[in-house]
Design a protein around this motif. Structure first.
Motif, short mmCIF file in Angstrom:
data_model
loop_
_atom_site.label_atom_id
_atom_site.label_comp_id
_atom_site.label_asym_id
_atom_site.label_seq_id
_atom_site.Cartn_x
_atom_site.Cartn_y
_atom_site.Cartn_z
N ARG A 48 -4.98 -0.93 4.10
CA ARG A 48 -5.60 -0.38 5.47
C ARG A 48 -5.69 1.02 5.36
O ARG A 48 -6.51 1.47 5.86
CB ARG A 48 -4.51 -1.00 6.44
CG ARG A 48 -5.19 -0.64 7.99
CD ARG A 48 -4.20 -1.07 9.15
NE ARG A 48 -2.76 -0.29 9.20
CZ ARG A 48 -2.94 0.88 9.83
NH1 ARG A 48 -3.86 1.35 10.40
NH2 ARG A 48 -1.68 1.38 10.02
N HIS A 49 -4.34 1.44 4.71
CA HIS A 49 -4.52 2.91 5.11
C HIS A 49 -5.44 3.73 3.99
O HIS A 49 -5.85 4.68 4.37
CB HIS A 49 -3.08 3.44 4.86
CG HIS A 49 -2.07 3.29 5.85
ND1 HIS A 49 -2.23 4.00 7.15
CD2 HIS A 49 -0.65 2.57 6.01
CE1 HIS A 49 -1.21 3.56 8.02
NE2 HIS A 49 -0.37 2.98 7.10
N LEU A 50 -5.67 3.06 2.89
CA LEU A 50 -6.79 3.63 2.19
C LEU A 50 -8.10 3.62 2.64
O LEU A 50 -8.87 4.58 2.82
CB LEU A 50 -6.66 2.78 0.56
CG LEU A 50 -5.47 3.17 -0.18
CD1 LEU A 50 -5.42 2.12 -1.30
CD2 LEU A 50 -5.73 4.34 -0.72
N SER A 75 -7.40 -3.78 7.92
CA SER A 75 -8.32 -3.41 7.07
C SER A 75 -9.62 -3.95 7.19
O SER A 75 -10.81 -3.34 6.87
CB SER A 75 -7.77 -4.16 5.51
OG SER A 75 -6.55 -3.47 4.93
N SER A 76 -9.64 -5.13 7.87
CA SER A 76 -10.98 -5.81 8.09
C SER A 76 -11.77 -5.19 8.94
O SER A 76 -13.09 -5.30 9.01
CB SER A 76 -10.70 -7.03 8.39
OG SER A 76 -9.94 -7.18 9.59
N ASP A 77 -11.38 -4.29 9.66
CA ASP A 77 -12.06 -3.36 10.81
C ASP A 77 -13.01 -2.22 10.13
O ASP A 77 -13.75 -2.12 10.62
CB ASP A 77 -10.86 -2.42 11.74
CG ASP A 77 -10.21 -3.50 12.37
OD1 ASP A 77 -10.75 -4.48 12.85
OD2 ASP A 77 -9.13 -3.19 13.05
N PHE A 78 -12.81 -2.19 8.83
CA PHE A 78 -13.68 -1.06 7.97
C PHE A 78 -14.50 -1.69 7.07
O PHE A 78 -15.34 -1.19 6.72
CB PHE A 78 -12.62 -0.18 7.06
CG PHE A 78 -11.55 0.52 8.09
CD1 PHE A 78 -11.86 1.73 8.53
CD2 PHE A 78 -10.02 0.10 8.06
CE1 PHE A 78 -10.91 2.65 9.47
CE2 PHE A 78 -9.22 0.85 8.85
CZ PHE A 78 -9.72 1.93 9.59
N ARG A 79 -14.58 -3.08 7.18
CA ARG A 79 -15.52 -3.72 6.23
C ARG A 79 -16.96 -3.53 6.51
O ARG A 79 -18.01 -3.25 5.69
CB ARG A 79 -15.10 -5.20 6.27
CG ARG A 79 -15.95 -6.33 5.24
CD ARG A 79 -15.31 -7.33 5.15
NE ARG A 79 -16.21 -8.29 4.49
CZ ARG A 79 -15.86 -9.54 3.80
NH1 ARG A 79 -14.70 -10.00 4.15
NH2 ARG A 79 -16.60 -10.15 3.22
N PRO A 80 -17.28 -3.52 7.91
CA PRO A 80 -18.58 -3.39 8.62
C PRO A 80 -19.04 -1.91 8.06
O PRO A 80 -20.33 -1.84 7.44
CB PRO A 80 -18.35 -3.48 9.81
CG PRO A 80 -17.38 -4.34 10.28
CD PRO A 80 -16.38 -3.89 9.22
N LEU A 134 -11.59 -1.04 -3.86
CA LEU A 134 -10.14 -0.94 -4.36
C LEU A 134 -9.50 -1.67 -5.56
O LEU A 134 -8.86 -1.04 -6.19
CB LEU A 134 -9.04 -1.28 -3.14
CG LEU A 134 -9.33 -0.50 -1.79
CD1 LEU A 134 -8.35 -0.77 -0.84
CD2 LEU A 134 -9.47 1.10 -2.22
N ASP A 135 -10.17 -2.93 -5.76
CA ASP A 135 -9.48 -3.69 -6.86
C ASP A 135 -9.68 -2.99 -8.24
O ASP A 135 -9.12 -3.19 -9.20
CB ASP A 135 -10.31 -5.17 -6.67
CG ASP A 135 -9.66 -6.11 -5.69
OD1 ASP A 135 -8.58 -5.75 -5.07
OD2 ASP A 135 -10.31 -7.06 -5.47
N HIS A 136 -11.02 -2.38 -8.12
CA HIS A 136 -11.38 -1.71 -9.56
C HIS A 136 -10.82 -0.27 -9.87
O HIS A 136 -11.13 0.17 -11.01
CB HIS A 136 -12.83 -1.81 -9.67
CG HIS A 136 -13.30 -3.14 -10.23
ND1 HIS A 136 -13.61 -3.59 -11.27
CD2 HIS A 136 -13.63 -4.35 -9.18
CE1 HIS A 136 -14.03 -4.98 -11.26
NE2 HIS A 136 -14.29 -5.29 -9.88
#
Length: 494
Positions: free
Chosen positions: A267-269, A309-314, A338-340
């Motif tokens: 979320r912070h990232l 975190s999901s709030d930044f997905r759009p 982020l995963d990569h």
């Protein structure tokens, strides 16, 4: 696509490509830092007067935190938006931040320190005196004791002369520090001495660096209870903290119990990335506001008010698309980001996250086509950017791990991952005594550990390698291209 939309896309891509200083806080424009620094509540515990140790991995934001508070004086503005953190008095005339290290030519270079250690057979106790002597020098303007002039006279790089002068005046010097602490208490003031980039003390000599760190911690473990208004902040890279703490005994235990950890949740990232994007350019800010809610702060600029975190997905799906290809099987963009860039321990950090978007925007802008509006970056540009980020990440690590070039050279013999443990141990043990700098050099740079097996354990510990559940050794994407490696069966970047 209209000409106007094409021009706007190019403008926004240019803004993304310059939203940071290639992801490095050291090169960040001081005027822009107040609008890019993301205040993580746990990180702000670092400025609780009773917290001495601040621990985090490479790229976790230690330097940015250091600059935001000490160089920029942003603590009052940050405290206003992150309540509930115990902080020192925020008035400028009651709290002063002073750099204890790095301090440029006022401290010995790694060559000078290395030479002094070899000649004096240094130990932890000698380094306590080294740090005390240089503490007196950085506090010269506060102490103003004419009897200590001999300590101030030698050049900062002449560590032997500084220590000799200190030992001759040690009793007076310690009394002067006690007296300063009492005066600060009477005046209701604090002095904070901050130490950062300690891993650069002696290049390629990890044993000397750990000795110096234990001496510094020993100094402040002894004096933190004695001095109530002269306080310290010691920023340590996680692996240096863990290895120094293992031999640090009671001193480390005292300070470690109340340390602040610079860890980053997803979320912070995402919030940090959204904030950097929104504050990089006015038009880019408007683009971000379509999908993310921000609050305006007169000092800190736009601050995302989202809490999950999901709030930044759009926002990121608007920018890149929902998938890293034609469908979900190619990967979800929001997770891929982020995963990569996670290291072998599963940690994702700000520096490579920022750089990934910068590099992808630059590649997209220089390509032949642009995606359909409102997309800005195509997945293939992001994939190509990952290799560039890996190469740059390895390059930036050479100041702290100069033996990485020697590691890369040796790994060229088995350049596809994953490996069986016995194969990587055998590969690195071959030519173990040869130079670990590349091209070959006579400079005595050695990797940590006395054998290939110890080195591999260390590489797993710091996240350069990753131990798989089946016992094989893998390398995360963050280091893969930088070390000249490929994943067995992987598809090349287009």
């Amino acid at each position: 696509m209209t000409v106007t939309q094409h021009e706007e896309q190019v403008h926004l891509l240019e803004a993304i490509a310059r939203m940071g200083s290639a992801g490095r806080a050291e090169g960040e424009d001081g005027n822009q830092l107040p609008r890019t620094f993301w205040p993580v509540p746990e990180h702000l515990r670092a400025f609780d007067p009773d917290v001495v140790l601040i621990v985090g991995p490479r790229g976790a934001g230690k330097t940015e935190l250091f600059r935001a508070v000490i160089e920029q004086g942003l603590l009052p503005a940050i405290a206003a938006v992150v309540p509930g953190i115990r902080l020192p008095p925020l008035e400028a005339n009651r709290t002063r931040w002073i750099a204890g290290y790095p301090i440029g030519t006022d401290f010995p270079s790694h060559f000078q320190l290395q030479d002094y250690v070899r000649q004096s057979q240094a130990n932890d106790e000698l380094f306590v005196k080294v740090w005390l002597a240089y503490l007196l020098r950085v506090l010269k303007g506060e102490i103003q004791d004419p009897d200590l002039q001999a300590i101030y006279q030698p050049a900062g790089g002449d560590v032997a002369a500084v220590i000799q002068a200190f030992q001759q005046s040690m009793r007076q010097a310690l009394l002067a520090l006690d007296g300063l602490d009492q005066r600060l208490s009477n005046e209701d003031r604090y002095l904070f001495i901050a130490y950062d980039e300690l891993d650069t003390l002696v290049r390629g000599e990890s044993s000397i660096t750990r000795m110096a760190v234990r001496g510094l911690v020993g100094l402040w473990a002894t004096h933190t209870r004695r001095w109530r208004r002269i306080r310290s902040k010691i920023f340590l890279r996680t692996d240096l903290y863990e290895r120094s703490a293992a031999a640090g005994g009671a001193d480390f235990a005292k300070l470690a119990a109340n340390r602040a950890e610079l860890t980053w949740s997803d979320r912070h990232l995402y919030a940090m990335l959204a904030r950097r994007l929104a504050n990089a350019d006015e038009k880019l800010g408007e683009y971000c506001k379509v999908k993310v809610t921000f609050e305006e702060n007169p000092t800190l600029g736009l601050l995302p008010s989202s809490r999950q975190s999901s709030d930044f997905r759009p926002l990121f799906e608007r920018m890149i698309g929902p998938y890293m290809g034609a469908n979900e099987r190619k990967g979800l963009t929001f997770r891929w980001l982020l995963d990569h860039i996670r290291d072998g321990r599963g940690h994702a950090l700000p520096r490579p996250a920022v750089r990934l978007l910068e590099a992808a925007a630059e590649i997209q802008k220089n390509g032949q086509t642009l995606p359909r509006w409102p997309r800005l970056i195509e997945p293939r540009a992001l994939r190509r950017a990952l290799d560039r980020v890996s190469e740059e990440h390895k390059g930036s690590a050479l100041d702290e791990w100069p033996w990485l070039e020697g590691l890369k050279q040796r790994l060229s013999a088995i350049h596809e991952v994953p490996w069986e443990r016995r194969d990587i141990d055998r590969c690195l043990q071959k030519n173990w005594e040869d130079s670990w700098l590349y091209p070959s050099s006579t400079e005595g740079i050695r990797p940590p550990g006395d054998s290939a097996r110890e080195l591999v354990d260390y590489l797993i510990e710091v996240g350069i390698f990753r131990a798989r559940s089946d016992g094989r050794i893998d390398v995360p994407d963050l280091f893969l291209a930088g070390l000249g490696l490929k994943r067995r069966g992987g598809v090349g970047r287009r």
